[in-house]
Design a protein around this motif. Structure first.
Motif, mmCIF file in Angstrom:
data_model
loop_
_atom_site.group_PDB
_atom_site.id
_atom_site.type_symbol
_atom_site.label_atom_id
_atom_site.label_comp_id
_atom_site.label_asym_id
_atom_site.label_seq_id
_atom_site.Cartn_x
_atom_site.Cartn_y
_atom_site.Cartn_z
ATOM 1 N N PHE A 94 92.994 46.980 19.572
ATOM 2 C CA PHE A 94 93.269 46.932 18.128
ATOM 3 C C PHE A 94 92.051 47.496 17.398
ATOM 4 C CE2 PHE A 94 95.430 43.029 19.804
ATOM 5 C CZ PHE A 94 96.705 43.560 19.787
ATOM 6 N N SER A 96 91.535 47.628 14.302
ATOM 7 C CA SER A 96 91.168 46.861 13.108
ATOM 8 C C SER A 96 90.402 45.590 13.468
ATOM 9 C CB SER A 96 92.428 46.506 12.319
ATOM 10 O OG SER A 96 93.312 45.770 13.138
ATOM 11 N N ARG A 97 90.248 45.331 14.752
ATOM 12 C CA ARG A 97 89.532 44.125 15.174
ATOM 13 C C ARG A 97 88.281 44.485 15.964
ATOM 14 N NH1 ARG A 97 93.241 39.740 14.757
ATOM 15 N NH2 ARG A 97 95.253 40.635 14.188
ATOM 16 N N TYR A 105 92.465 37.652 20.462
ATOM 17 C CA TYR A 105 93.868 37.773 20.046
ATOM 18 C C TYR A 105 94.852 36.988 20.919
ATOM 19 C CZ TYR A 105 98.129 39.867 18.179
ATOM 20 O OH TYR A 105 99.366 40.049 17.616
ATOM 21 N N LEU A 109 97.234 33.660 19.999
ATOM 22 C CA LEU A 109 98.675 33.585 20.264
ATOM 23 C C LEU A 109 99.021 32.287 20.980
ATOM 24 C CD1 LEU A 109 99.764 37.122 21.539
ATOM 25 C CD2 LEU A 109 100.150 36.105 19.307
ATOM 26 N N ARG B 135 104.915 37.969 14.330
ATOM 27 C CA ARG B 135 103.484 37.926 14.584
ATOM 28 C C ARG B 135 102.910 39.346 14.643
ATOM 29 N NH1 ARG B 135 100.553 32.904 16.036
ATOM 30 N NH2 ARG B 135 98.466 33.767 16.136
ATOM 31 N N ILE B 136 103.637 40.227 15.293
ATOM 32 C CA ILE B 136 103.185 41.622 15.408
ATOM 33 C C ILE B 136 103.114 42.266 14.027
ATOM 34 C CG2 ILE B 136 103.817 43.917 16.280
ATOM 35 C CD1 ILE B 136 104.853 42.550 18.797
ATOM 36 N N THR B 139 99.943 40.553 12.290
ATOM 37 C CA THR B 139 98.615 40.614 12.911
ATOM 38 C C THR B 139 98.314 41.975 13.546
ATOM 39 O OG1 THR B 139 99.436 39.741 15.018
ATOM 40 C CG2 THR B 139 98.608 38.148 13.411
ATOM 41 N N VAL B 140 99.318 42.833 13.643
ATOM 42 C CA VAL B 140 99.054 44.155 14.219
ATOM 43 C C VAL B 140 99.412 45.269 13.232
ATOM 44 C CG1 VAL B 140 99.532 45.751 16.108
ATOM 45 C CG2 VAL B 140 99.436 43.293 16.551
#
Ligand SMILES: Nc1ncnc2c1ncn2[C@@H]1O[C@H](COP(=O)(O)OP(=O)(O)OP(=O)(O)O)[C@@H](O)[C@H]1O
Ligand SMILES: [Mg+2]
Lengths: 341, 220
Positions: A94, A96-97, A105, A109, B135-136, B139-140
């Motif tokens: 990712f 953005s992370r 991540y 979850l 969630r995707i 968060t994505v």
């Protein structure tokens, strides 16, 4: 344990059907590092993606630890996926992370508490050797570092299984061996079963315990890496093996040998402990024959020795024939006949 | 006939305020609707996490019908609906309604385009980790597309400044209205120049805010 039972996957593109995986039956035992090798388009990625149902099989069953995964509900499947880490050729981090955010991540979850997340992230960063990169973003890392983050992220939720889709194909040879060593460590220290696919025989040779060869959607050969390497049953398998170890001198050299009046050449294979014994010199001495090693290698595979020698014999023809017969009772020997390759 | 600038300034300030309200309100409402529609368009695409042909085709059709209509015509065409919803067709609030509708469809496309450019492998990685579709999305999809998305919204807000002026000419208030009534109908060139200058400044400021924000998000 992962079991494919008569699994097929057919893609429909308009009226056209692509049989990406055909009737594959395969068992990956707990603790294996199982490699699937095949040329491009053989169906390796599709087979791998069937394990976590990124692709659903058209027919057949896929059982993980005895559970048929195709029968799981959406929610159960998401839980199951947390038990299967996955790493990718292009890392798929990712952007953005941060590095730490990527590794956190899957823990988020799973609903892991915050303090536990930060403890686990630190531990994983240490394990993959990136403790100083926690606050970096993926675009600030090299390919090898990105794959380390990918591995840490895949391990975060403590999976039993790690699946790897061409995990080293985008990396240079040095970085490839680093990553392979890391995967071996993952397997040894955590007992995680690894299923990987690759088109590079080096990968299979350096870390896998078992191998399956795929062609046109089918598994054409499978077995322990040593057995498959030393006694391939299929032409495609032989081609892959030849990509990492040349078992014959090149045709040019062979021709030179013949033109210079060189005699018959024989190929000897030594598998395991016999590679340590002076078979050749003992038998030839006994029959009063001399030998000349024209070409060859002795290498280690799966912590066992494997020798491949090309030799010529000189001496009385009857004695030579007797020596060759005696060698044949001890190990594999065959005359080298030029075959078009 | 020229206006008396000593008393006219407050009118200009008031009109600028109206323009800002129109643009900002539209941007807020339009973004909410547009982001939802854009996300829906994306996730219901073929082979995507919530593939749904009916929703996708319906949304796609509506957007394709509305977007090519010139704003001034759209404004007039839906005036009955505007009256029904807002109660009037004159003033700032009455301009915000049609502007929001047009903006949300434009933003939906902007959002969709930015989402399409996310590497599908990243979405797949999240799926492989056991993330649910919702969630995707949160968060994505949104975090990964945020940088370019802010640039897209900036582009839209500049268009909205333009639209607010258009709305002003047909009774919407704001700088467009001032420019129309004083500059055009009463031939006062100085009013025209002042309103144009203010509009230019507004566009510059909007662009600057957007660039700065997106740069922060994309760390460049
Ligand atoms: N989603 C899909 N839709 C249609 N066809 C597909 C899809 N995925 C794979 N295929 C087809 O299935 C076959 C096997 O593809 P797959 O990606 O599994 O091969 P591979 O062995 O992983 O190849 P590579 O080494 O190039 O990655 C190919 O013919 C491919 O075109
Ligand atoms: Mg592949």
């Amino acid at each position: 344990m992962i079991e494919f039972k008569q699994v097929s996957k057919t893609f429909k593109i308009g009226p056209r059907e692509v049989h990406a995986v055909k009737d594959v039956t395969l068992t990956v035992e707990q603790g294996d590092i199982f490699g699937i090798i095949g040329f491009s388009g053989a169906g390796k990625s599709t087979l791998l993606r069937l394990v976590n149902l990124l692709e659903r099989p058209t027919s057949g069953r896929i059982e993980i630890g005895g559970t048929d995964v195709t029968s799981l509900s959406a929610k159960e499947l998401r839980r199951q996926r947390q038990n299967i880490g996955m790493i990718f050729q292009n890392f798929n981090l990712f952007n953005s992370r941060t590095v730490a955010g990527n590794i956190a991540y899957p823990l988020k979850l799973a609903g892991t508490p915050k303090t536990e997340i930060s403890r686990r992230v630190t531990e994983l960063l240490q394990f993959v050797g990136l403790a100083d990169k926690a606050a970096n973003y993926p675009d600030q890392l090299s390919g090898g570092q990105k794959q380390r983050v990918g591995i840490a992220r895949a391990l975060a939720s403590n999976p039993d299984i790690l699946i790897c889709d061409e995990a080293t194909s985008a990396l240079d040879p040095d970085t490839t061996s680093d990553i392979l060593r890391l995967l071996k460590k993952v397997n040894r220290e955590f007992g995680i079963t690894i299923l990987l696919i690759t088109h590079e025989m080096e990968v299979i040779q350096s870390i896998c315990t078992k191998v399956a060869v795929m062609e046109d959607g089918e598994v054409i050969e499978t077995g322990g890496v040593f057995d498959v390497f030393t006694d391939p049953q299929h032409g495609t398998t032989e081609r892959f093996i030849r990509s990492v170890q040349q078992d014959l001198p090149s045709p040019g050299i062979l021709k030179e040998w013949r033109d210079a009046g060189g005699g018959k050449l024989y190929r000897l294979l030594f598998k395991g402990p016999i590679a340590n014994e002076p078979v050749l010199s003992r038998v030839t001495a006994k029959h009063g024959v001399t030998f000349n090693i024209v070409y060859g290698s002795v290498r280690e595979l799966q912590e066992r020795l494997f020798g491949n020698l090309i030799v010529s014999f000189a001496g009385d023809p009857v004695a030579t024939a007797a020596a060759i017969d005696e060698i044949a009772t001890l190990t594999d020997i065959e005359e080298v006949i030029e075959i078009e390759r | 006939m020229n206006v008396d600038w000593t008393t006219f300034w407050p009118r200009i300030v008031e009109a600028t305020g109206e323009t800002l309200i129109m643009v900002i309100a539209t941007l807020i409402f339009g973004s909410i609707l547009g982001v939802v529609m854009g996300l829906l368009l994306f996730v219901t695409r073929q082979n995507n996490i919530l593939e749904n042909k009916i929703v996708f085709n319906l949304l796609n059709l509506i957007i394709n019908i509305v977007r090519p209509v010139p704003f001034i015509i759209f404004l007039v065409a839906i005036s009955q609906l505007t009256r029904l919803v807002v109660g009037t067709t004159i003033g700032t609030a009455a301009a915000i309604f049609p502007m929001t509708i047009i903006a949300s469809f434009t933003i939906a496309r902007v959002v969709e385009n930015n989402l399409v450019s996310i590497d599908p492998g990243v979405i797949e990685a999240a799926q492989a980790m056991g993330a649910s579709p919702l969630r995707i999305i949160f968060t994505v999809l949104i975090p990964e597309a945020l940088g370019p998305l802010v640039l897209g919204l900036t582009f839209v807000s500049v268009t909205l400044i333009d639209f607010s002026a258009v709305a002003g000419t047909v009774g919407g208030g704001g700088l467009g209205h001032v420019a129309m009534t004083y500059g055009y109908q009463r031939f006062d060139g100085s009013v025209m120049i002042v309103t144009v200058l203010i509009l230019i400044v507004l566009v510059q400021v909007a662009q600057w805010i957007g660039n700065t924000l997106s740069r922060k998000i994309m760390r460049r």
